[in-house]
Design a protein around this motif. Structure first.
Motif, PDB file in Angstrom:
ATOM      1  N   GLU A 190       1.368   4.974   4.214  1.00 17.22           N
ATOM      2  CA  GLU A 190       1.732   6.197   4.919  1.00 17.22           C
ATOM      3  C   GLU A 190       0.519   7.114   5.088  1.00 17.22           C
ATOM      4  O   GLU A 190      -0.274   7.301   4.164  1.00 17.22           O
ATOM      5  N   GLY A 191       0.379   7.657   6.296  1.00 12.09           N
ATOM      6  CA  GLY A 191      -0.654   8.652   6.532  1.00 12.09           C
ATOM      7  C   GLY A 191      -2.032   8.106   6.856  1.00 12.09           C
ATOM      8  O   GLY A 191      -2.960   8.889   7.091  1.00 12.09           O
ATOM      9  N   PRO A 209       0.825  -1.205   0.000  1.00 12.44           N
ATOM     10  CA  PRO A 209       0.000   0.000   0.000  1.00 12.44           C
ATOM     11  C   PRO A 209       0.863   1.262   0.000  1.00 12.44           C
ATOM     12  O   PRO A 209       1.872   1.341   0.706  1.00 12.44           O
ATOM     13  N   THR A 210       0.467   2.233  -0.805  1.00 13.80           N
ATOM     14  CA  THR A 210       1.151   3.521  -0.832  1.00 13.80           C
ATOM     15  C   THR A 210       0.385   4.481   0.081  1.00 13.80           C
ATOM     16  O   THR A 210      -0.517   4.084   0.813  1.00 13.80           O
ATOM     17  N   ALA A 211       0.736   5.747   0.042  1.00 12.09           N
ATOM     18  CA  ALA A 211       0.127   6.738   0.932  1.00 12.09           C
ATOM     19  C   ALA A 211      -1.394   6.725   0.785  1.00 12.09           C
ATOM     20  O   ALA A 211      -1.925   6.779  -0.334  1.00 12.09           O
ATOM     21  N   GLY A 212      -2.083   6.633   1.921  1.00  9.28           N
ATOM     22  CA  GLY A 212      -3.542   6.662   1.926  1.00  9.28           C
ATOM     23  C   GLY A 212      -4.205   5.341   1.619  1.00  9.28           C
ATOM     24  O   GLY A 212      -5.443   5.264   1.574  1.00  9.28           O
ATOM     25  N   GLU A 213      -3.409   4.276   1.406  1.00  9.84           N
ATOM     26  CA  GLU A 213      -3.961   2.973   1.044  1.00  9.84           C
ATOM     27  C   GLU A 213      -3.791   1.958   2.173  1.00  9.84           C
ATOM     28  O   GLU A 213      -2.976   2.147   3.079  1.00  9.84           O
ATOM     29  N   ILE A 214      -4.542   0.862   2.062  1.00  9.41           N
ATOM     30  CA  ILE A 214      -4.373  -0.280   2.952  1.00  9.41           C
ATOM     31  C   ILE A 214      -4.356  -1.554   2.109  1.00  9.41           C
ATOM     32  O   ILE A 214      -4.857  -1.562   0.982  1.00  9.41           O
ATOM     33  N   ARG A 215      -3.765  -2.615   2.656  1.00  7.80           N
ATOM     34  CA  ARG A 215      -3.870  -3.936   2.034  1.00  7.80           C
ATOM     35  C   ARG A 215      -4.824  -4.780   2.871  1.00  7.80           C
ATOM     36  O   ARG A 215      -4.720  -4.827   4.091  1.00  7.80           O
ATOM     37  N   VAL A 216      -5.771  -5.418   2.181  1.00  5.29           N
ATOM     38  CA  VAL A 216      -6.778  -6.244   2.840  1.00  5.29           C
ATOM     39  C   VAL A 216      -6.628  -7.683   2.374  1.00  5.29           C
ATOM     40  O   VAL A 216      -6.488  -7.948   1.168  1.00  5.29           O
ATOM     41  N   ARG A 217      -6.619  -8.620   3.323  1.00  5.80           N
ATOM     42  CA  ARG A 217      -6.701 -10.043   3.004  1.00  5.80           C
ATOM     43  C   ARG A 217      -8.159 -10.453   3.062  1.00  5.80           C
ATOM     44  O   ARG A 217      -8.781 -10.402   4.116  1.00  5.80           O
ATOM     45  N   HIS A 218      -8.698 -10.839   1.931  1.00  6.22           N
ATOM     46  CA  HIS A 218     -10.122 -11.150   1.865  1.00  6.22           C
ATOM     47  C   HIS A 218     -10.473 -12.424   2.633  1.00  6.22           C
ATOM     48  O   HIS A 218      -9.776 -13.438   2.523  1.00  6.22           O
ATOM     49  N   THR A 219     -11.560 -12.365   3.360  1.00  3.38           N
ATOM     50  CA  THR A 219     -12.165 -13.551   3.950  1.00  3.38           C
ATOM     51  C   THR A 219     -13.448 -13.930   3.222  1.00  3.38           C
ATOM     52  O   THR A 219     -13.892 -15.078   3.279  1.00  3.38           O
ATOM     53  N   ALA A 220     -14.053 -12.961   2.524  1.00  2.00           N
ATOM     54  CA  ALA A 220     -15.267 -13.200   1.746  1.00  2.00           C
ATOM     55  C   ALA A 220     -15.366 -12.135   0.667  1.00  2.00           C
ATOM     56  O   ALA A 220     -14.988 -10.979   0.878  1.00  2.00           O
ATOM     57  N   ILE A 221     -15.883 -12.553  -0.492  1.00  2.27           N
ATOM     58  CA  ILE A 221     -15.985 -11.665  -1.656  1.00  2.27           C
ATOM     59  C   ILE A 221     -17.416 -11.701  -2.167  1.00  2.27           C
ATOM     60  O   ILE A 221     -17.957 -12.780  -2.433  1.00  2.27           O
ATOM     61  N   GLY A 222     -18.031 -10.545  -2.288  1.00  2.00           N
ATOM     62  CA  GLY A 222     -19.399 -10.479  -2.772  1.00  2.00           C
ATOM     63  C   GLY A 222     -19.470 -10.586  -4.288  1.00  2.00           C
ATOM     64  O   GLY A 222     -18.591 -10.098  -5.002  1.00  2.00           O
ATOM     65  N   VAL A 223     -20.519 -11.254  -4.775  1.00  2.00           N
ATOM     66  CA  VAL A 223     -20.773 -11.392  -6.218  1.00  2.00           C
ATOM     67  C   VAL A 223     -22.019 -10.588  -6.548  1.00  2.00           C
ATOM     68  O   VAL A 223     -23.037 -10.676  -5.855  1.00  2.00           O
ATOM     69  N   ASN A 224     -21.956  -9.814  -7.631  1.00  4.12           N
ATOM     70  CA  ASN A 224     -23.068  -8.959  -8.029  1.00  4.12           C
ATOM     71  C   ASN A 224     -23.253  -9.003  -9.537  1.00  4.12           C
ATOM     72  O   ASN A 224     -22.317  -9.289 -10.287  1.00  4.12           O
ATOM     73  N   PHE A 225     -24.476  -8.693  -9.973  1.00  2.06           N
ATOM     74  CA  PHE A 225     -24.745  -8.740 -11.409  1.00  2.06           C
ATOM     75  C   PHE A 225     -23.864  -7.745 -12.171  1.00  2.06           C
ATOM     76  O   PHE A 225     -23.500  -7.978 -13.324  1.00  2.06           O
ATOM     77  N   ILE A 226     -23.480  -6.655 -11.509  1.00  2.00           N
ATOM     78  CA  ILE A 226     -22.608  -5.681 -12.169  1.00  2.00           C
ATOM     79  C   ILE A 226     -21.286  -6.315 -12.594  1.00  2.00           C
ATOM     80  O   ILE A 226     -20.659  -5.879 -13.562  1.00  2.00           O
ATOM     81  N   ASP A 227     -20.869  -7.380 -11.899  1.00  3.62           N
ATOM     82  CA  ASP A 227     -19.624  -8.070 -12.263  1.00  3.62           C
ATOM     83  C   ASP A 227     -19.713  -8.628 -13.689  1.00  3.62           C
ATOM     84  O   ASP A 227     -18.722  -8.658 -14.424  1.00  3.62           O
ATOM     85  N   THR A 228     -20.908  -9.088 -14.077  1.00  2.34           N
ATOM     86  CA  THR A 228     -21.068  -9.626 -15.430  1.00  2.34           C
ATOM     87  C   THR A 228     -21.024  -8.510 -16.465  1.00  2.34           C
ATOM     88  O   THR A 228     -20.588  -8.732 -17.593  1.00  2.34           O
ATOM     89  N   TYR A 229     -21.458  -7.307 -16.097  1.00  5.77           N
ATOM     90  CA  TYR A 229     -21.416  -6.188 -17.047  1.00  5.77           C
ATOM     91  C   TYR A 229     -19.977  -5.834 -17.401  1.00  5.77           C
ATOM     92  O   TYR A 229     -19.658  -5.554 -18.557  1.00  5.77           O
ATOM     93  N   PHE A 230     -19.102  -5.830 -16.379  1.00  3.22           N
ATOM     94  CA  PHE A 230     -17.690  -5.540 -16.651  1.00  3.22           C
ATOM     95  C   PHE A 230     -17.047  -6.682 -17.437  1.00  3.22           C
ATOM     96  O   PHE A 230     -16.219  -6.452 -18.323  1.00  3.22           O
ATOM     97  N   ARG A 231     -17.431  -7.919 -17.127  1.00  2.69           N
ATOM     98  CA  ARG A 231     -16.858  -9.065 -17.840  1.00  2.69           C
ATOM     99  C   ARG A 231     -17.211  -9.038 -19.328  1.00  2.69           C
ATOM    100  O   ARG A 231     -16.366  -9.303 -20.192  1.00  2.69           O
ATOM    101  N   THR A 232     -18.470  -8.707 -19.643  1.00  2.74           N
ATOM    102  CA  THR A 232     -18.906  -8.699 -21.051  1.00  2.74           C
ATOM    103  C   THR A 232     -18.485  -7.445 -21.802  1.00  2.74           C
ATOM    104  O   THR A 232     -18.477  -7.428 -23.037  1.00  2.74           O
ATOM    105  N   GLY A 233     -18.151  -6.383 -21.057  1.00  3.87           N
ATOM    106  CA  GLY A 233     -17.794  -5.124 -21.700  1.00  3.87           C
ATOM    107  C   GLY A 233     -18.938  -4.134 -21.777  1.00  3.87           C
ATOM    108  O   GLY A 233     -18.760  -3.028 -22.309  1.00  3.87           O
ATOM    109  N   LEU A 234     -20.129  -4.503 -21.258  1.00  8.92           N
ATOM    110  CA  LEU A 234     -21.229  -3.538 -21.211  1.00  8.92           C
ATOM    111  C   LEU A 234     -20.796  -2.310 -20.416  1.00  8.92           C
ATOM    112  O   LEU A 234     -21.074  -1.174 -20.798  1.00  8.92           O
TER     113      LEU A 234
END
Length: 324
Positions: A74-75, A26-51
């Motif tokens: 940092e910060g 992570p750079t300034a203003g960022e954090i690193r997160v280790r995922h324990t769960a990931i949400g799935v949404n219909f919008i994910d398919t829009y990005f996959r198809t290019g819509l």
């Protein structure tokens, strides 16, 4: 290095490939997160198809997740390593780890587990901004929600019922109809078997609804407008069947001086104070038991393609969560 799903070219679920990718510090203003769960949404398919266009190819899909803070840039103040956080934001959640702006995450309160948090950030905050900010539903309002057995629908219909609304929902099967009834719907319309606009007129005695929340898009337009009372509000917030085609604004006057809007969650949470307010409102109704977050499916991150097939095949209800 960590496992992630990447898309190198737009297409069907088969373009979701499992790869090992480096996780940056992570750079300034960022954090690193280790995922324990990931949400799935219909919008994910829009990005996959290019819509919806990602910033570049290849990219890691997914806008929602929960996990543990692993490192601070940092910060960064107000967060500690080891804290549980959840977020909805920029692309990149389909991975074991990620770096993201600290300002985009919220702490998960006690009493809410990680799967629930990951499943409700996008869908739950969408329900909040639709119901409480876009058209502020009030006791006595009759509302129509399309795909009432979906992830957003099950949350919003419970919440609307608690607020004193009469809730009409459309669904695609008898099983989904029963689920919708169990989650706040007073009336359920099987859209594959019935003319939903005619049924709404019948249910409301010809009066129509105060608002239609429509995440379906092309298949339900312009019939959604025929479900509204004069001065009613058409809220288009998704494109599950394809985008609403361009239309003449005069159509709104012809059908009763209607209001129409196309909001997005990301506009509503652009300011940190709004993100915190929306998340706090959502966490409160979940912790109090007013709204239950239905996680109906869990899958491994590596099986994301199968999850997308089920989502696009209308085989899912409630929320699906991926585990790294």
């Amino acid at each position: 290095m960590g496992t992630a799903i990447r898309v190198h070219a737009h297409g069907g679920p088969e373009v979701l490939t499992v790869e090992d990718v480096p996780t940056p510090l992570p750079t300034a203003g960022e954090i690193r997160v280790r995922h324990t769960a990931i949400g799935v949404n219909f919008i994910d398919t829009y990005f996959r198809t290019g819509l919806y266009k990602p910033p570049a190819l290849p990219f890691i899909p997914g806008n929602e997740g929960a996990g543990i803070v692993e490192a601070l840039g940092e910060g960064v103040t107000g967060l500690r390593v080891g804290e549980r956080v959840a977020y909805v934001g920029t692309l990149g959640s389909y991975g074991a780890e990620r770096v993201l702006p600290a300002q985009s995450v919220v702490r998960i309160p006690d009493g809410i587990d990680d799967d629930t948090a990951a499943a409700m950030m996008l869908k739950g905050m969408t329900a909040q901004y639709l119901l409480r900010r876009t058209f502020a539903a009030k006791p006595g309002d009759t509302i129509l929600f399309h795909a009432a057995a979906g992830g957003v629908g099950l949350i919003l219909c419970q919440w609307a019922k608690h607020l004193g609304c009469t809730v009409i929902g459309t669904v695609g099967s008898q099983d989904k109809a029963e689920l919708a009834r169990e989650n706040g719907c007073d009336h359920v319309i099987l859209y594959r078997e019935e003319d939903f606009a005619a049924r709404v007129k019948e249910i409301t005695g010809g009066a129509g609804c105060a608002v239609v929340y429509d995440g379906i898009g092309k298949a339900t337009f312009p019939a959604s407008l025929d479900c509204l009372r004069p001065f009613g509000t058409f809220v288009s917030f998704g494109n599950a069947s394809g985008p609403v085609p361009p239309f003449d604004l005069a159509l709104l006057s012809q059908k009763g001086s209607l209001f129409a809007t196309r909001p997005t969650l990301f506009t509503h949470i652009a300011k940190r104070e709004d993100l915190e307010a929306i998340a706090s409102d959502l966490f409160e109704v979940v912790r109090s038991g007013v709204v239950r977050i239905p996680v109906h499916a869990r899958a491994k991150l590596a099986d994301a393609a199968d999850v997308h097939r089920a989502l696009e095949g209308r085989e899912t209800t409630g929320a699906t969560v991926l585990h790294p």
